[in-house]
Design an enzyme around this catalytic site. Structure first.
Site, mmCIF file in Angstrom:
data_model
loop_
_atom_site.group_PDB
_atom_site.id
_atom_site.type_symbol
_atom_site.label_atom_id
_atom_site.label_comp_id
_atom_site.label_asym_id
_atom_site.label_seq_id
_atom_site.Cartn_x
_atom_site.Cartn_y
_atom_site.Cartn_z
ATOM 1 N N ASN A 42 51.158 26.810 45.888
ATOM 2 C CA ASN A 42 50.139 25.965 45.252
ATOM 3 C C ASN A 42 50.760 25.299 44.019
ATOM 4 O O ASN A 42 51.207 25.991 43.098
ATOM 5 C CB ASN A 42 48.943 26.853 44.871
ATOM 6 C CG ASN A 42 47.835 26.055 44.217
ATOM 7 O OD1 ASN A 42 48.098 25.229 43.358
ATOM 8 N ND2 ASN A 42 46.602 26.321 44.601
ATOM 9 N N HIS A 98 49.483 23.647 39.180
ATOM 10 C CA HIS A 98 49.774 23.815 37.749
ATOM 11 C C HIS A 98 50.964 22.992 37.271
ATOM 12 O O HIS A 98 51.199 22.897 36.065
ATOM 13 C CB HIS A 98 49.870 25.298 37.405
ATOM 14 C CG HIS A 98 48.541 25.948 37.639
ATOM 15 N ND1 HIS A 98 47.401 25.561 36.955
ATOM 16 C CD2 HIS A 98 48.135 26.883 38.533
ATOM 17 C CE1 HIS A 98 46.371 26.253 37.403
ATOM 18 N NE2 HIS A 98 46.782 27.057 38.357
ATOM 19 N N HIS A 133 44.746 21.900 45.271
ATOM 20 C CA HIS A 133 43.294 21.914 45.140
ATOM 21 C C HIS A 133 42.867 20.649 44.402
ATOM 22 O O HIS A 133 43.228 20.468 43.242
ATOM 23 C CB HIS A 133 42.893 23.167 44.346
ATOM 24 C CG HIS A 133 41.416 23.375 44.212
ATOM 25 N ND1 HIS A 133 40.899 24.508 43.619
ATOM 26 C CD2 HIS A 133 40.343 22.636 44.575
ATOM 27 C CE1 HIS A 133 39.579 24.434 43.636
ATOM 28 N NE2 HIS A 133 39.218 23.305 44.198
ATOM 29 N N ARG A 152 40.095 19.235 42.625
ATOM 30 C CA ARG A 152 38.802 19.660 42.079
ATOM 31 C C ARG A 152 37.941 18.446 41.798
ATOM 32 O O ARG A 152 38.440 17.363 41.503
ATOM 33 C CB ARG A 152 39.012 20.458 40.782
ATOM 34 C CG ARG A 152 39.689 21.803 40.992
ATOM 35 C CD ARG A 152 39.714 22.572 39.687
ATOM 36 N NE ARG A 152 38.387 23.017 39.329
ATOM 37 C CZ ARG A 152 37.936 24.256 39.501
ATOM 38 N NH1 ARG A 152 38.721 25.187 39.988
ATOM 39 N NH2 ARG A 152 36.711 24.569 39.155
ATOM 40 N N ARG A 167 40.810 18.097 37.153
ATOM 41 C CA ARG A 167 41.469 18.634 35.945
ATOM 42 C C ARG A 167 42.981 18.736 36.110
ATOM 43 O O ARG A 167 43.695 18.760 35.120
ATOM 44 C CB ARG A 167 40.882 19.993 35.550
ATOM 45 C CG ARG A 167 41.178 21.090 36.503
ATOM 46 C CD ARG A 167 40.699 22.436 35.984
ATOM 47 N NE ARG A 167 39.241 22.495 35.908
ATOM 48 C CZ ARG A 167 38.566 23.638 35.846
ATOM 49 N NH1 ARG A 167 39.229 24.787 35.823
ATOM 50 N NH2 ARG A 167 37.259 23.651 35.808
ATOM 51 N N GLU A 193 42.914 22.390 49.448
ATOM 52 C CA GLU A 193 41.744 23.176 49.045
ATOM 53 C C GLU A 193 40.714 22.225 48.453
ATOM 54 O O GLU A 193 41.020 21.459 47.531
ATOM 55 C CB GLU A 193 42.115 24.182 47.952
ATOM 56 C CG GLU A 193 43.017 25.287 48.400
ATOM 57 C CD GLU A 193 43.350 26.216 47.234
ATOM 58 O OE1 GLU A 193 42.886 25.980 46.105
ATOM 59 O OE2 GLU A 193 44.099 27.158 47.464
ATOM 60 N N THR A 227 39.243 29.300 40.324
ATOM 61 C CA THR A 227 38.276 29.724 41.337
ATOM 62 C C THR A 227 37.899 31.192 41.111
ATOM 63 O O THR A 227 38.770 32.050 41.059
ATOM 64 C CB THR A 227 38.880 29.558 42.746
ATOM 65 O OG1 THR A 227 39.517 28.286 42.813
ATOM 66 C CG2 THR A 227 37.825 29.659 43.805
ATOM 67 N N GLU A 287 40.786 33.041 54.175
ATOM 68 C CA GLU A 287 41.705 33.400 53.088
ATOM 69 C C GLU A 287 40.993 34.432 52.234
ATOM 70 O O GLU A 287 39.938 34.148 51.650
ATOM 71 C CB GLU A 287 42.095 32.183 52.241
ATOM 72 C CG GLU A 287 43.064 32.608 51.132
ATOM 73 C CD GLU A 287 43.560 31.458 50.263
ATOM 74 O OE1 GLU A 287 43.402 30.286 50.647
ATOM 75 O OE2 GLU A 287 44.102 31.754 49.179
ATOM 76 N N HIS A 295 45.358 34.279 45.381
ATOM 77 C CA HIS A 295 44.752 34.153 44.053
ATOM 78 C C HIS A 295 45.215 35.281 43.132
ATOM 79 O O HIS A 295 44.898 36.436 43.357
ATOM 80 C CB HIS A 295 43.223 34.114 44.076
ATOM 81 C CG HIS A 295 42.678 33.400 42.879
ATOM 82 N ND1 HIS A 295 42.603 33.992 41.648
ATOM 83 C CD2 HIS A 295 42.253 32.139 42.718
ATOM 84 C CE1 HIS A 295 42.136 33.109 40.787
ATOM 85 N NE2 HIS A 295 41.902 31.972 41.404
HETATM 86 N N1 PXP Z 1 44.001 30.430 47.002
HETATM 87 C C1 PXP Z 1 42.914 29.773 46.536
HETATM 88 C C2 PXP Z 1 41.756 29.570 47.441
HETATM 89 C C3 PXP Z 1 42.876 29.283 45.213
HETATM 90 O O1 PXP Z 1 41.792 28.635 44.775
HETATM 91 C C4 PXP Z 1 44.014 29.458 44.400
HETATM 92 C C5 PXP Z 1 44.021 28.904 43.018
HETATM 93 O O2 PXP Z 1 43.837 27.535 43.049
HETATM 94 C C6 PXP Z 1 45.124 30.129 44.927
HETATM 95 C C7 PXP Z 1 45.085 30.622 46.234
HETATM 96 C C8 PXP Z 1 46.374 30.336 44.145
HETATM 97 O O3 PXP Z 1 46.097 31.178 43.085
HETATM 98 P P1 PXP Z 1 47.211 31.413 41.966
HETATM 99 O O4 PXP Z 1 47.465 30.077 41.342
HETATM 100 O O5 PXP Z 1 46.567 32.389 41.048
HETATM 101 O O6 PXP Z 1 48.424 31.945 42.651
#
Ligand code: PXP
Length: 250
Positions: free
Chosen positions: A9, A12, A45, A47, A51, A72, A103, A153, A190
């Site tokens: 992901n 960030h 993701h 949003r 953001r 996402e 999330t 998931e 997550h």
């Molecule tokens: N899975 C989902 C559904 C999420 O919303 C997120 C965060 O956007 C992640 C995985 C990844 O989480 P992390 O950034 O904490 O590894």
């Protein structure tokens, strides 16, 4: 050893960019660097409040990625229309609240099942693999199976906050068994880090992990390719001895 997919992901990377509203660092270039370092797929993701990822990022990712793109989104008409237009490999529906930092908790599939059914039908019609982000809860798993999604998931947040709590890990392990028994592909994510990933990576039926924040944070010290490889190595080490190949993505 049965290999588990690592989807990275890259939200960030965009968080850093949006902190200054400038053009760098580019999440699309980061995604390509992750692919080159061995990521099996890329997750982002979009949003509602934009953001971190922006619409143009998502359009570019859909165009340039060589590995599967897991988008996402929340179940809103705007996001479903965008997904159907861009046709990423996979869409994971997630809950979204404007005031949350990230999330929090999985979808409640008992709320608005007709809306979910309509969204999933539209995504499937566009040829997109569908997944639902849920807590490790049997009632939610039953609802996901009834909705006919390809995958769930499992939200690993509770376990990641309490990694020593056998109950939190046990809930994930049991949910993975229950979901697989209902024909669902099992993903998880997550809050996973190098320190807590092993027990989740070792869940035999879990075929895909979505990991973002920790890898992007580790990249500050080790560089992105190394951060990806370190996570890959931690996952592989946890699966030594597991022999069943997870099913390929459907
Ligand atoms: N899975 C989902 C559904 C999420 O919303 C997120 C965060 O956007 C992640 C995985 C990844 O989480 P992390 O950034 O904490 O590894």
């Amino acid at each position: 050893m049965s290999r588990q997919r690592l989807y990275i992901n890259i939200d960030h990377v965009a968080t850093v960019r949006q902190a200054r509203r400038v053009s760098y660092p580019d999440p699309v270039a980061a995604a390509q660097a992750c692919e080159a370092a061995g990521a099996d797929g890329i997750t982002a993701h979009l949003r509602e409040d934009r953001r971190h990822m922006q619409d143009a990022d998502i359009v570019a990712l859909a165009a340039v990625l060589r590995t599967p793109f897991n988008l996402e989104i929340a179940n809103t008409p705007e996001m479903i229309a965008l997904a159907c237009r861009l046709r990423p490999h996979q869409v994971t529906l997630v809950p979204e609240r404007r005031e949350e930092v990230t999330t929090e908790g999985g979808l409640d599939l008992g709320r608005d099942p007709d809306g979910l059914r309509r969204a999933l039908a539209a995504l499937r019609e566009a040829g997109i693999r569908t997944a639902l982000f849920i807590d490790p809860d049997v009632a939610q798993i039953d609802r996901a199976a009834a909705l006919g999604v390809a995958a769930i998931e499992l939200h690993t947040g509770t376990y990641c906050h309490h990694p020593a709590d056998a109950v939190a890990l046990g809930a994930l392990q049991q949910a993975a068994i229950e979901g697989a028994a209902r024909g669902l592909a099992i993903h998880a994510g997550h809050g996973l880090t190098l320190d807590n990933v092993a027990p989740v990576a070792a869940i035999p039926t879990c075929e895909e992990l979505n990991i973002g924040h920790a890898i992007i944070a580790d990249a500050l010290f080790h560089g992105l390719p190394d951060a990806v490889r370190r996570m890959r190595a931690a996952m592989d080490a946890a699966r030594v001895g597991l022999t069943d190949e997870p099913r390929p993505p459907r």
